[in-house]
Enzyme design. Sequence first.
Site, PDB file in Angstrom:
ATOM      1  N   SER A  46       0.843  -1.201   0.000  1.00 62.71           N
ATOM      2  CA  SER A  46       0.000   0.000   0.000  1.00 62.71           C
ATOM      3  C   SER A  46       0.874   1.245   0.000  1.00 62.71           C
ATOM      4  O   SER A  46       0.408   2.336  -0.326  1.00 62.71           O
ATOM      5  CB  SER A  46      -0.900   0.006   1.245  1.00 62.71           C
ATOM      6  OG  SER A  46      -0.137  -0.200   2.412  1.00 62.71           O
ATOM      7  N   GLU A 114      -0.358 -12.505  -1.985  1.00 63.39           N
ATOM      8  CA  GLU A 114      -1.783 -12.399  -2.310  1.00 63.39           C
ATOM      9  C   GLU A 114      -2.224 -13.494  -3.257  1.00 63.39           C
ATOM     10  O   GLU A 114      -1.636 -13.660  -4.329  1.00 63.39           O
ATOM     11  CB  GLU A 114      -2.061 -11.039  -2.979  1.00 63.39           C
ATOM     12  CG  GLU A 114      -1.753  -9.850  -2.102  1.00 63.39           C
ATOM     13  CD  GLU A 114      -2.120  -8.517  -2.746  1.00 63.39           C
ATOM     14  OE1 GLU A 114      -2.725  -8.512  -3.845  1.00 63.39           O
ATOM     15  OE2 GLU A 114      -1.780  -7.485  -2.150  1.00 63.39           O
ATOM     16  N   GLU A 181      -9.402  -9.303   3.252  1.00 65.06           N
ATOM     17  CA  GLU A 181      -9.695  -7.892   2.947  1.00 65.06           C
ATOM     18  C   GLU A 181     -11.036  -7.756   2.220  1.00 65.06           C
ATOM     19  O   GLU A 181     -11.272  -8.412   1.194  1.00 65.06           O
ATOM     20  CB  GLU A 181      -8.553  -7.322   2.084  1.00 65.06           C
ATOM     21  CG  GLU A 181      -8.773  -5.859   1.718  1.00 65.06           C
ATOM     22  CD  GLU A 181      -7.531  -5.170   1.179  1.00 65.06           C
ATOM     23  OE1 GLU A 181      -6.423  -5.762   1.205  1.00 65.06           O
ATOM     24  OE2 GLU A 181      -7.660  -4.022   0.712  1.00 65.06           O
TER      25      GLU A 181
HETATM   26  O1  KIV Z   1      -0.461  -3.437   1.512  1.00 66.67           O
HETATM   27  C1  KIV Z   1      -1.175  -3.335   2.515  1.00 66.67           C
HETATM   28  O2  KIV Z   1      -1.156  -2.371   3.258  1.00 66.67           O
HETATM   29  C2  KIV Z   1      -2.085  -4.454   2.803  1.00 66.67           C
HETATM   30  C3  KIV Z   1      -3.134  -4.232   3.844  1.00 66.67           C
HETATM   31  C4  KIV Z   1      -4.233  -3.418   3.278  1.00 66.67           C
HETATM   32  C5  KIV Z   1      -3.631  -5.500   4.423  1.00 66.67           C
HETATM   33  O3  KIV Z   1      -1.979  -5.487   2.211  1.00 66.67           O
END
Ligand code: KIV
Length: 264
Positions: A46, A114, A181
Amino acid sequence: MKATTISQLRQWKQEKHKFATITAYDASFAQLFAEQGIPVMLVGDSLGMVMQGHDSTLPVTLEDIVYHTRCVRRGAPKALVLSDLPFMTYSTPEQTFDSAAQLMRAGANMVKLEGGSWLCETVSKLAERAVPVCGHLGLTPQSVNIFGGYKIQGRGEAAAKLLVKDALALEKAGAQLMVLECVPVELARRVTQELTIPVIGIGAGNATDGQILVMHDAFGITGGHTPKFAKDFLAEAGDMRGAVRLYVEQVAQGIYPGEEHSFK
Ligand code: KIV
């Protein structure tokens, strides 16, 4: 303070003690989070959106996550640090081993990837080589172009069954933690009950063992688009330390996330 371990998280699951986790990208915030009682931090991809200003996580490189993992590890030496394997850095066994090794050398305790059952071989190969793995199911942002946007996943019985099957398969393959998520509350509850490993939710209701928030969402820095599950703890608490403490307390008490932050 003792270092946080995966056995500790398993014990909390058994004791039904709900724990709060958060993303962290630098040493100063990592230290602040640790001091306010956050035991687990995610160096999430993120960062591509909240730190680098991209509109997805796809441009994030392994070098980016390695750099931020080093920073977070220095700030929070006792935290359990999860680091994301970015898009296309776990496509072949050789590439996966090299990527995971770089993250672990940078200070990660666990890597997160993922996807569903198709990653079972990757997960078991990493686990066999002493790399703890966290799965990530539901809305997996690296697949945004397949999903056609950031949409709730697991709606309807067929999709829900598939997600439960994926979660069980990843656990069997050796995953030690699971992030869920943006899935309906009831599905998250089902997965949390069926898995023996701890399940951490974001936009997945309050039945999971733990919660995670992107740190900016916890401080109301959402760039004009506030996800339904986000809560501005800073506005309520008045200062950053207080905001983090409030988040930890509200998760432990099952107050956050409330119905207004969850999907039916
Ligand atoms: O990249 C991230 O911050 C995440 C969270 C939203 C779980 O995968």
